[in-house]
Write a protein that holds these residues in place. Sequence first.
Motif, short mmCIF file in Angstrom:
data_model
loop_
_atom_site.label_atom_id
_atom_site.label_comp_id
_atom_site.label_asym_id
_atom_site.label_seq_id
_atom_site.Cartn_x
_atom_site.Cartn_y
_atom_site.Cartn_z
N ARG A 174 -2.11 6.24 3.29
CA ARG A 174 -3.00 4.82 3.57
C ARG A 174 -2.73 4.94 5.56
NH1 ARG A 174 -3.02 1.90 -0.79
NH2 ARG A 174 -2.71 -0.29 0.69
N MET A 175 -1.45 4.16 5.58
CA MET A 175 -1.04 3.87 7.09
C MET A 175 -1.07 5.17 7.71
SD MET A 175 1.49 1.48 5.46
CE MET A 175 2.09 0.37 6.77
N ASP B 61 0.28 -6.12 -0.57
CA ASP B 61 0.62 -4.82 -0.65
C ASP B 61 1.65 -4.94 -1.51
OD1 ASP B 61 -2.15 -2.63 0.14
OD2 ASP B 61 -1.03 -3.24 1.91
N GLU C 119 2.00 6.39 -1.60
CA GLU C 119 0.10 6.28 -1.65
C GLU C 119 0.50 5.30 0.12
OE1 GLU C 119 -1.12 4.85 -5.59
OE2 GLU C 119 -0.91 6.81 -6.28
N LEU C 120 1.12 4.37 -0.50
CA LEU C 120 0.54 3.33 0.47
C LEU C 120 0.62 4.31 2.28
CD1 LEU C 120 0.36 0.51 1.94
CD2 LEU C 120 2.39 0.19 1.39
N TRP C 121 1.30 4.44 2.43
CA TRP C 121 2.60 5.52 3.61
C TRP C 121 1.17 6.28 4.19
CZ3 TRP C 121 5.92 4.06 7.38
CH2 TRP C 121 5.28 5.58 8.58
#
Length: 558
Positions: free
Chosen positions: A196-197, A500, A192-194
């Motif tokens: 977003r990035m 994060d 999920e973080l990737w």
Amino acid sequence: MGIIRGHPELALFLCLAVGYLVGKLHVGPITLGGICGTLIVSLLLGTRHVSVGDDVKTIFFAIFIFALGYMAGPQFFANLNRRGLRYGVLSLIELVTVLVIAYVLAKAFDLDIGTASGILAGAATESAVVGTATEAIGKLSGLSAHQISEYQGHVATAYTVCYLFGLITIVLFTSQILPLLMHINLADASRELWARMRGDAPALESDEREALPSTVGRTYLVTHADGRTVGEIEAASGQRVTVERIKRGGKILTPAPELRLTLSDLLLVVGRRGATIEAGRHIGPETGSVPGLDSPLATRQISLTDKATTGRTVDQLQHDHPEFLRDGVYVTDVVRGDQDLPAAPETVLRRGDVLTLVGARSGLDRLTKKLGSVVKNSSADFIYIGFGIALGSLLGQVVVRIGDIPLSLGTGGGCLVSGLVFGWFRNRSQTFGAFPPQAASTLKDLGLAVFIACTGLDSGPQAWPLIKQYGALLPFAGIGMVLIPACISLFVGLKLLKLDKPLLIGAIAGQQCSTPAITAITQVSKSSVPLIGYTITYTLSNFLLPLTGPILVGVLGS
């Protein structure tokens, strides 16, 4: 055994070979690693009174610590910014906490300087501390040669025991326990973080490459584009494409913007994959390989030395310099230090980044003159490296007194600082001082392995008495000195820094300089995302933790 005693080179390389073999053994997700394996083997062999000259140990430690600093230098100075210093709080927590715990243990249990330093090095899982502490002990005044040898032996023994328990603790805590405490599934959170990035771009591992490369060449048969000019075709899709070659009958034509295409011309079009496919809709059907039409493109790696490029994105850089568009030159890779960054339009560039440019040779020549210089990395520049180590050794001889406490960087600390500066300075232009990453990594690993083997051989006779004397203290110290700073960093990272969670987990492994831990984390997360947090704290801790050895020795020795 007599042959080994009479030939120290045999003992040394036997320790390396068997030690790295032992280090490959797996216990679940945990391996000891070659350095710890080498130390265990050398301690056992050292009980038979096998030793290697001290000069060998000093020379290889200088090589190791300089290479370590050289590799970390560009990233270390680049992270001296708001974002990097934010993560740097975690490295400072590690530094202060392990120093305080080691000092308290030394006073509470009346530990000698060597044992306390070994506990510090082992529990922090930082092999370089063994070297800096051992060297600092050798410079203490008021100690006999026998005491110095004994204390230096205690460093290696305490390090070995604490390292084993510290390693197991940091691997399990970061990869298994921290996700549970944070109430996350590490793989899902990283994905999920990737997203977003980087949008929809997949996170690639170090041994992976894109199955569909971003810059491609395709050949098309002119049908729809009959009567249109090359310039019109290149502008039709609204995206960057370049007509590199045109075949008309048996002739190869030089493409010019005003050249008008005719039915059945064959075109070689180069550009980003999506733009090239879109251009084909305006030209005609795609064809297979056409003899004589395949135009080889030149590839060049250049280091950005133009100050104006700092802070510009790849897309802005291409708009700033018309040669990219006019000559059909594309940025295919961006490397910062030893990290591969995506050559995406939004990637922000820094001075010293290495760009891989692909396109016409004339365009590459013009861009190289404007942006920087061609990277020269074919062989190591031993002039630059030799001066760097020599200056680091001189810096290490400087002694500063704070009250009655003499503080000195020693050869290790001096070469570390020198390596950082020389690595950073080389990164600014990369036209001199070459130290190819693979060569630097090999010398770093070899230097540390030889130093550890020599230390273990010298320390063998003192190992067993020390283990009997302190028994349970060493493993409990190894566990506690990992958990306490990690838990403090967990609280600070979540509550104060608002990091994060996947990045925080990687950063906690990095503050401990634990490569096995980040390996386990990336396996659990099935992603390289935690490496982003790990890289920053690992770089800072790699510089800070080796300095704890001389500090602790200086304080206790006073």
